[in-house]
Design a protein around this motif. Sequence first.
Motif, PDB file in Angstrom:
ATOM      1  N   ARG A 226       2.904  -1.625 -11.443  1.00  0.00           N
ATOM      2  CA  ARG A 226       3.609  -0.444 -11.953  1.00  0.00           C
ATOM      3  C   ARG A 226       3.393  -0.276 -13.458  1.00  0.00           C
ATOM      4  O   ARG A 226       4.360  -0.173 -14.225  1.00  0.00           O
ATOM      5  N   SER A 356       2.563   4.741   1.398  1.00  0.00           N
ATOM      6  CA  SER A 356       2.192   5.522   0.220  1.00  0.00           C
ATOM      7  C   SER A 356       2.382   4.709  -1.052  1.00  0.00           C
ATOM      8  O   SER A 356       1.556   4.779  -1.978  1.00  0.00           O
ATOM      9  N   LYS A 357       3.459   3.953  -1.112  1.00  0.00           N
ATOM     10  CA  LYS A 357       3.696   3.122  -2.301  1.00  0.00           C
ATOM     11  C   LYS A 357       2.614   2.060  -2.445  1.00  0.00           C
ATOM     12  O   LYS A 357       2.104   1.818  -3.551  1.00  0.00           O
ATOM     13  N   GLN A 360      -0.548   3.456  -3.816  1.00  0.00           N
ATOM     14  CA  GLN A 360      -0.455   3.710  -5.246  1.00  0.00           C
ATOM     15  C   GLN A 360      -0.533   2.406  -6.045  1.00  0.00           C
ATOM     16  O   GLN A 360      -1.201   2.347  -7.091  1.00  0.00           O
ATOM     17  N   ARG A 361       0.125   1.363  -5.569  1.00  0.00           N
ATOM     18  CA  ARG A 361       0.104   0.074  -6.283  1.00  0.00           C
ATOM     19  C   ARG A 361      -1.296  -0.520  -6.292  1.00  0.00           C
ATOM     20  O   ARG A 361      -1.672  -1.251  -7.213  1.00  0.00           O
ATOM     21  N   ARG A 362      -2.098  -0.236  -5.266  1.00  0.00           N
ATOM     22  CA  ARG A 362      -3.421  -0.825  -5.174  1.00  0.00           C
ATOM     23  C   ARG A 362      -4.370  -0.345  -6.276  1.00  0.00           C
ATOM     24  O   ARG A 362      -5.308  -1.068  -6.634  1.00  0.00           O
ATOM     25  N   ARG A 363      -4.135   0.834  -6.814  1.00  0.00           N
ATOM     26  CA  ARG A 363      -5.078   1.386  -7.789  1.00  0.00           C
ATOM     27  C   ARG A 363      -5.149   0.542  -9.060  1.00  0.00           C
ATOM     28  O   ARG A 363      -6.245   0.145  -9.473  1.00  0.00           O
TER      29      ARG A 363
END
Length: 470
Positions: A226, A356-357, A360-363
Amino acid sequence: MALPQKPAVGSAEWWLERLYEELQERRKYADTMRCYYSGDHPLAQVADKAKDAFRRLLRQARSNYVGLVVDATAERIQIDGVRIGDTEIGDPEAWRIWQANNLDADSDLLITEAVKCSRSFVLVAPNPEDASTPIVTGEDITQAIVAYEPGSRKRRAAGLKAWTDDWTGELMATVYLPDAIYKFRAPKPTHGVIGKPKWQPREVDGEAWPAPNPLGVVPLVEIPNRPDLLGNAMSEIEDVLDIQDRINKTLIDRLMAQEFSAFRQRWMTGYEVPTDESGQPIEPFKAAVDRLWVIEDEGVQVGEFSATDLGPYLSAVESDVRDMAARTRTPSQYLLGVMVNISGDALKAAESGLVSKVLQRRRPFGEAFEEVVRLYLRAAGDERDLNALEIIWHNPEFRTEGELVDALMKMSTLGVPHEALWERWGASQTEIKQWRVQRNQAAERIVGGDIAALYGPKSPAPEAGSGDGV
């Protein structure tokens, strides 16, 4: 000789003092997150005279929901391979070095630590025993820290690894700069004495440091969870600790009610309690299933107080857990354990927020691990263009085998390559490589007239005129 009081800005000594002080602050944060993750939540404050009486109840009142939030997120972030360029399968050389350093397992640990504590780190170093296989190690947030150049969130200016030697108790530190690596030591801290460590340069195996940095960049890479535009990172549970404390407070109240008022207290009026020879009261009645209470005095009245209703406490806990589930996008059935007659579509919808979370965290995780792969390939002497490097992730969405096979069959009709389908199936890069070789070998035998390669060694060849010829 001790280091100077005011080292030059940008020197190894300056970075050591600056980063070590910041590392101490991060350790406090990491310790808090780890205590909550492990279920060692802070106990509620009670009066000293009541501490012994209620300590057991306070320990029993801690129910660890934030640990489930971390695990539910981290377990769906798995690395399956590394792809370079436009190849259909993962790069074998990058994956060989990855596996040689046990990163199959350590990458899961690094991701879990980042989700839990906001960051983890990876250190890359040349291997003096095998130049083709650099050394890659995972580093903890309490022992490693990276500083970036002003105005940049990517260009690393310096890195520090600091730890306490298990054998001597001395403080050890290594400062990584783009051009050199420095090593320091400090005496074992005296108990009760607060102050900055008295760092001194140290020798390793009789060789004085600093040593040149063969990679030309800081070899310590941060794995952030994050991250924001200022370079800060955040634990997955940092903003729900208050909800966890609220749940624990409700559980304390429930246990207190359960301990002292969850039973029906009886009362009696107009009855003279008998006493023994010493004047001590005697229990007149004994409660049991097979006993009957008989009172001859008509003026005696007997009744009971109602027990405390525990339902509101349970409802309050469920409400707080739902708040935590909504804030962390964790499926409520993970936290509440309630799942009755849920259809596949409903279950998929319930997990859509978590999926979805995770995507997003993987990026940011992917960018960091890509930098790690670039570093160790460069350390191994790989001269390829590594700009088009990509981490291959495991599919975070859970599907039944039937659903997955049906989806892959439909994708194959659109001309999707077999390697891509195998990857979506969940096969490892090693399995994909083996299947690719076996497929190509079978194709070569078919072209050469080996019909058994198509129908299998135990299947009879088709009869003439059957219409099943190749």
